[in-house]
Design a protein around this motif. Structure first.
Motif, short mmCIF file in Angstrom:
data_model
loop_
_atom_site.label_atom_id
_atom_site.label_comp_id
_atom_site.label_asym_id
_atom_site.label_seq_id
_atom_site.Cartn_x
_atom_site.Cartn_y
_atom_site.Cartn_z
N SER A 29 15.73 18.85 27.79
CA SER A 29 14.28 18.66 27.93
C SER A 29 13.56 19.99 27.97
O SER A 29 12.94 20.40 26.99
CB SER A 29 13.97 17.83 29.18
OG SER A 29 14.49 18.47 30.35
N HIS A 32 13.55 23.20 25.37
CA HIS A 32 12.76 23.25 24.14
C HIS A 32 11.60 24.23 24.25
O HIS A 32 11.01 24.61 23.25
CB HIS A 32 12.27 21.86 23.74
CG HIS A 32 13.39 20.94 23.40
ND1 HIS A 32 14.12 21.05 22.25
CD2 HIS A 32 13.94 19.92 24.10
CE1 HIS A 32 15.06 20.13 22.23
NE2 HIS A 32 14.97 19.43 23.35
N LEU A 132 12.72 18.31 16.81
CA LEU A 132 11.69 17.73 17.68
C LEU A 132 11.44 16.26 17.36
O LEU A 132 11.00 15.51 18.23
CB LEU A 132 10.40 18.54 17.60
CG LEU A 132 10.49 19.87 18.33
CD1 LEU A 132 9.28 20.74 18.02
CD2 LEU A 132 10.62 19.67 19.82
N VAL A 135 13.79 14.69 19.56
CA VAL A 135 13.27 14.76 20.92
C VAL A 135 12.26 13.64 21.15
O VAL A 135 12.30 12.96 22.18
CB VAL A 135 12.63 16.15 21.20
CG1 VAL A 135 11.87 16.15 22.52
CG2 VAL A 135 13.70 17.23 21.20
N GLN A 136 11.37 13.43 20.20
CA GLN A 136 10.38 12.35 20.32
C GLN A 136 11.08 11.00 20.45
O GLN A 136 10.66 10.14 21.22
CB GLN A 136 9.43 12.34 19.11
CG GLN A 136 8.51 13.53 19.04
CD GLN A 136 7.32 13.39 19.99
OE1 GLN A 136 7.29 12.59 20.91
NE2 GLN A 136 6.32 14.22 19.76
N TRP A 153 5.84 14.36 28.61
CA TRP A 153 6.94 14.91 27.81
C TRP A 153 6.55 14.91 26.33
O TRP A 153 6.83 15.85 25.61
CB TRP A 153 8.21 14.11 28.01
CG TRP A 153 8.75 14.15 29.41
CD1 TRP A 153 8.34 14.95 30.45
CD2 TRP A 153 9.79 13.35 29.94
NE1 TRP A 153 9.07 14.69 31.58
CE2 TRP A 153 9.97 13.71 31.30
CE3 TRP A 153 10.60 12.35 29.40
CZ2 TRP A 153 10.93 13.11 32.12
CZ3 TRP A 153 11.55 11.76 30.22
CH2 TRP A 153 11.71 12.14 31.55
N ARG A 154 5.88 13.82 25.91
CA ARG A 154 5.42 13.75 24.52
C ARG A 154 4.42 14.87 24.21
O ARG A 154 4.41 15.42 23.12
CB ARG A 154 4.79 12.39 24.23
CG ARG A 154 5.82 11.29 24.09
CD ARG A 154 5.27 9.91 23.73
NE ARG A 154 3.97 9.87 23.14
CZ ARG A 154 2.94 9.16 23.63
NH1 ARG A 154 3.09 8.44 24.72
NH2 ARG A 154 1.79 9.15 23.02
N ALA A 157 6.36 18.02 23.54
CA ALA A 157 7.00 17.94 22.22
C ALA A 157 5.97 18.10 21.12
O ALA A 157 6.24 18.73 20.09
CB ALA A 157 7.74 16.61 22.09
N GLU A 161 5.96 20.69 18.05
CA GLU A 161 5.79 20.26 16.66
C GLU A 161 4.70 21.07 15.97
O GLU A 161 4.88 21.58 14.85
CB GLU A 161 5.44 18.77 16.65
CG GLU A 161 5.17 18.19 15.28
CD GLU A 161 4.67 16.76 15.37
OE1 GLU A 161 3.87 16.37 14.49
OE2 GLU A 161 5.05 16.04 16.32
#
Length: 182
Positions: A29, A32, A132, A135-136, A153-154, A157, A161
């Motif tokens: 997590s 990144h 990523l 990750v999503q 968290w989104r 990410a 991106e």
């Protein structure tokens, strides 16, 4: 962000957990956007326990190595909330970049070497952008387990991106500039 605040956030989210699981969760997590070696994580856990931000309990196991389970304390939760509400906002993403320093002085290395370096950078940015996507997908899969957290968290990410897209665009333009020069 500091490593200790990231670890406090993970402990707050996960509840009591082992250092091994914290390390694994960190790497899946926070890594990144914040790098830390396992040794740094364990060292920081010890310091945080000394500060009273967490407690640990040694769990004896048969047929497996013993483990230590960490829990956030009320003082640790207070520190996390104070940190979350602090006004310190940095743009990051280039504040300490040895890569950009190399580009800054690349006139000494020559155009061909710099173009090669920029192409490698662009390929990494593209590859990381693809990571990523995974990750999503992981975040979406965790939505029912961590409903209070996955939206945030989104957002991180999404930052990654967009940063990858910007890095790809920048490196493409930088290569074009160097290739245009005679």
């Amino acid at each position: 962000m500091s490593l200790k605040h990231g670890l406090l956030g993970l402990l707050n989210c996960e509840g009591p957990t082992t250092g091994y699981d914290l390390d694994k969760f960190f790497k899946n997590s926070l890594a990144h956007f914040w790098q830390a070696k396992s040794s740094h994580i364990y060292r920081e856990l010890g310091k945080m326990e000394d500060e009273g931000w967490l407690t640990s309990e040694r769990v004896l196991q048969e047929e497996k190595p013993n483990k230590r389970v960490y829990s956030i304390t009320p003082l640790g939760k207070s520190e996390l909330l104070n940190w979350l509400s602090s006004p310190d906002i940095s743009l990051g993403g280039g504040a300490k970049s040895s890569f950009l320093m190399r580009i800054f002085f690349a006139g000494e290395a020559g155009k061909e070497q710099t173009i090669k370096l920029l192409k490698e950078y662009r390929e990494r940015a593209i590859a990381y952008g693809h990571e990523l996507i995974e990750v999503q997908n992981m975040i979406a899969a965790e939505a029912n387990i961590y409903p209070k957290h996955t939206t945030y968290w989104r957002l991180t990410a999404l930052h990654g991106e967009i940063s990858c897209k910007a890095a790809t665009e920048w490196s493409t333009k930088a290569i074009a500039i160097l290739e245009e020069e005679q």
